[in-house]
Design an enzyme around this catalytic site. Structure first.
Site, PDB file in Angstrom:
ATOM      1  N   ARG A   6      -2.585  -2.230  -3.539  1.00  0.00           N
ATOM      2  CA  ARG A   6      -3.780  -1.411  -3.393  1.00  0.00           C
ATOM      3  C   ARG A   6      -3.671  -0.260  -4.394  1.00  0.00           C
ATOM      4  O   ARG A   6      -2.694   0.496  -4.365  1.00  0.00           O
ATOM      5  CB  ARG A   6      -3.847  -0.860  -1.975  1.00  0.00           C
ATOM      6  CG  ARG A   6      -5.040   0.030  -1.792  1.00  0.00           C
ATOM      7  CD  ARG A   6      -5.073   0.630  -0.413  1.00  0.00           C
ATOM      8  NE  ARG A   6      -6.284   1.417  -0.279  1.00  0.00           N
ATOM      9  CZ  ARG A   6      -6.396   2.477   0.516  1.00  0.00           C
ATOM     10  NH1 ARG A   6      -5.389   2.845   1.264  1.00  0.00           N
ATOM     11  NH2 ARG A   6      -7.518   3.142   0.582  1.00  0.00           N
ATOM     12  N   GLU A  40      -7.791  -5.111   5.252  1.00  0.00           N
ATOM     13  CA  GLU A  40      -7.696  -4.873   3.808  1.00  0.00           C
ATOM     14  C   GLU A  40      -6.577  -5.696   3.189  1.00  0.00           C
ATOM     15  O   GLU A  40      -6.682  -6.147   2.054  1.00  0.00           O
ATOM     16  CB  GLU A  40      -7.469  -3.377   3.545  1.00  0.00           C
ATOM     17  CG  GLU A  40      -8.714  -2.549   3.813  1.00  0.00           C
ATOM     18  CD  GLU A  40      -8.415  -1.075   4.005  1.00  0.00           C
ATOM     19  OE1 GLU A  40      -7.830  -0.719   5.047  1.00  0.00           O
ATOM     20  OE2 GLU A  40      -8.770  -0.280   3.119  1.00  0.00           O
ATOM     21  N   HIS A  91     -12.519   2.886  -0.439  1.00  0.00           N
ATOM     22  CA  HIS A  91     -12.438   1.959   0.707  1.00  0.00           C
ATOM     23  C   HIS A  91     -13.258   0.701   0.429  1.00  0.00           C
ATOM     24  O   HIS A  91     -13.715   0.022   1.351  1.00  0.00           O
ATOM     25  CB  HIS A  91     -12.987   2.577   2.016  1.00  0.00           C
ATOM     26  CG  HIS A  91     -12.160   3.678   2.600  1.00  0.00           C
ATOM     27  ND1 HIS A  91     -12.719   4.740   3.266  1.00  0.00           N
ATOM     28  CD2 HIS A  91     -10.817   3.866   2.637  1.00  0.00           C
ATOM     29  CE1 HIS A  91     -11.758   5.545   3.692  1.00  0.00           C
ATOM     30  NE2 HIS A  91     -10.586   5.037   3.317  1.00  0.00           N
ATOM     31  N   ARG A 148      -9.210  15.741   5.447  1.00  0.00           N
ATOM     32  CA  ARG A 148     -10.107  16.065   4.325  1.00  0.00           C
ATOM     33  C   ARG A 148     -11.427  16.612   4.835  1.00  0.00           C
ATOM     34  O   ARG A 148     -11.958  16.121   5.841  1.00  0.00           O
ATOM     35  CB  ARG A 148     -10.388  14.811   3.486  1.00  0.00           C
ATOM     36  CG  ARG A 148      -9.242  14.426   2.583  1.00  0.00           C
ATOM     37  CD  ARG A 148      -9.508  13.122   1.858  1.00  0.00           C
ATOM     38  NE  ARG A 148      -8.544  12.129   2.262  1.00  0.00           N
ATOM     39  CZ  ARG A 148      -8.671  10.804   2.075  1.00  0.00           C
ATOM     40  NH1 ARG A 148      -9.753  10.337   1.495  1.00  0.00           N
ATOM     41  NH2 ARG A 148      -7.742   9.987   2.455  1.00  0.00           N
ATOM     42  N   ASN A 178       0.875  -1.165   0.000  1.00  0.00           N
ATOM     43  CA  ASN A 178       0.000   0.000   0.000  1.00  0.00           C
ATOM     44  C   ASN A 178       0.920   1.224   0.000  1.00  0.00           C
ATOM     45  O   ASN A 178       1.474   1.591   1.027  1.00  0.00           O
ATOM     46  CB  ASN A 178      -0.877  -0.045   1.266  1.00  0.00           C
ATOM     47  CG  ASN A 178      -1.889   1.063   1.298  1.00  0.00           C
ATOM     48  OD1 ASN A 178      -1.848   1.981   0.476  1.00  0.00           O
ATOM     49  ND2 ASN A 178      -2.797   0.983   2.248  1.00  0.00           N
TER      50      ASN A 178
END
Ligand code: ADP
Length: 403
Positions: free
Chosen positions: A96, A389, A185, A246, A15
């Site tokens: 990813r 993940e 996600h 964010r 990732n």
């Protein structure tokens, strides 16, 4: 060599972030993690690698010029622990990749054409896809004989209903530029909703869920019978919930207003909304744990930031309960969702008339396992289900190679 430490039949999951690289060497069937680690501050003279393999933890601090050098250092640390990744049993590298655009909605074995097509998506995901590609290129250089697979964050949401994926803007313009709500996600929402059904011993098809992935980035999804019917992120991972740095939802008019009134250019506004907003913009602190400490110490900015975060989350939960009509489960996951009981309680406080009752003792209990935190008489089951993940990417990579 213990089986825990055996690199045969493993998948290296990568990732890559702008200045970091997270990795895990995992056995996809058992979920056993052989090794994991993190390269931080790539490009700086005091970069750091933390490599954990079995009971051993190795650290390196020093200059790492780029992602390839970072990965080479990781390979060195594997060798020091007795494993030559180049010659041992890695069956795949799973990457990813944040944005799959309109083209990629399945795990995809990477070749030159796929690299070129991901590069073509850079306009859609300027902050993410270029660094994901750097990770891909570095691995292809260092492990040329091991197949790489791209697993896209957008893939799970590819099947969002048209009326959910569509922004109310000029259709021809949207079509020309591939503007729609993609959602992100997805690997986590898919994994967690599946794990929730398994944990409850229910069929995925029978369960309506709201999944709240609350990490540095944060997103919510409504999942009806295993299929996503809403999610909070859109064309980019900026829409929706308040996040670490964010903004989540703002009136799009804010962008034009800043352009005109504050004389900021597009890149400055982009940076402000993606990197200087959210909890950080409101309180100076993007880390939720530190933010919570400041709230407890009575810091006014941190308190407002926390309230804005909770308010936005409740708004989405309410909207998704109406979208679903019947909600069987609300599931918290990721760093904040798994570890912040007060946030979980505040997000669902006072909703008894909606069939939601949190059991404060269950909610406060610490655990790394999936668990129910609602009371037995709650019509909606509320759970904490840890995301994974990396394991999902490893499994999807192997499946993609099997065809
Ligand atoms: P990423 O999006 O980078 O994968 P994570 O899912 O690891 O992020 O979540 C990171 C967030 O989780 C950080 O804001 C961190 O402060 C928060 N977090 C981790 N542990 C705790 C905790 N015990 N209490 C509150 N927040 C926590």
């Amino acid at each position: 060599m213990t089986s825990q430490n055996n690199p045969d039949n493993t998948v290296l999951v990568l990732n890559a972030g702008s200045s970091s690289l997270k990795y895990q060497l995992v056995q996809p069937d058992s979920g056993t993690v052989v090794a994991h680690g993190l390269v931080e501050r790539i490009g700086e003279s005091q970069a750091r690698v933390e490599h954990v393999q079995g009971d051993e933890k190795n650290e390196f601090v020093g200059e790492i010029a780029d992602h390839q050098a970072g990965l080479a250092k990781v390979f060195d640390l594997f060798s020091e622990a007795g494993h030559d990744l180049g010659s041992e049993g890695i069956v795949a590298v799973g990457h990813r990749v944040v944005h799959g655009g309109p083209k990629f909605y399945r795990p995809t074995v990477i070749d030159d054409d796929v690299v070129a097509a991901i590069r073509d998506l850079e306009d859609l995901a300027p902050l993410h896809n270029p660094v994901n590609l750097v990770g891909i290129e570095a691995v292809r250089e260092l492990l040329p004989d091991v197949p790489s697979v791209a697993v896209f964050d957008t893939a799970f949401f590819h099947g969002l209903p048209d009326h959910v994926a569509t922004y109310a803007i000029d259709r021809a313009l949207a079509k020309k530029h591939d503007i729609r709500r993609y959602g992100f996600h997805g690997t986590s929402h898919e994994y967690v909703s599946g794990a929730t059904a398994d944990f409850l011993g229910a069929d995925r098809e029978s369960l309506n869920q709201i999944v709240l992935h609350l990490g540095n980035g944060a997103s919510a999804s409504a999942i009806e019978g295993g299929r996503p019917v809403e999610t909070s992120m859109g064309l980019t991972p900026l829409e929706g919930l308040v996040m670490g740095t964010r903004s989540g939802d703002v009136d799009p008019g804010v962008v034009m207003y800043l352009r005109r009134a504050a004389d900021m250019d597009v890149d400055q506004i982009d940076t402000m909304l993606n990197r200087e907003a959210g909890l950080k913009g409101l309180s100076g602190e993007n880390d939720f744990r530190t933010l919570t400490e400041k709230v407890e110490a009575g810091d006014a900015d941190a308190t407002l930031a926390y309230k804005v975060y909770v308010h936005r989350l409740r708004k989405y939960i309410g909207a998704y309960m109406v979208t679903l009509g019947r909600t069987d489960a609300i599931v918290f996951t990721a760093g904040v969702g798994e570890n912040a009981p007060k946030l979980r309680a505040d997000s669902l406080a006072g909703l008894e008339s909606f069939g939601i009752r949190i059991d404060s003792e269950r909610n406060a209990a610490r655990s790394r396992e999936a668990r129910v935190i609602s009371s037995d008489d709650s019509a909606v089951t509320v759970l904490v289900v840890p995301t994974n993940e990396e394991l999902a990417i490893a499994r999807q990579s192997v499946a993609a190679l099997a065809g």
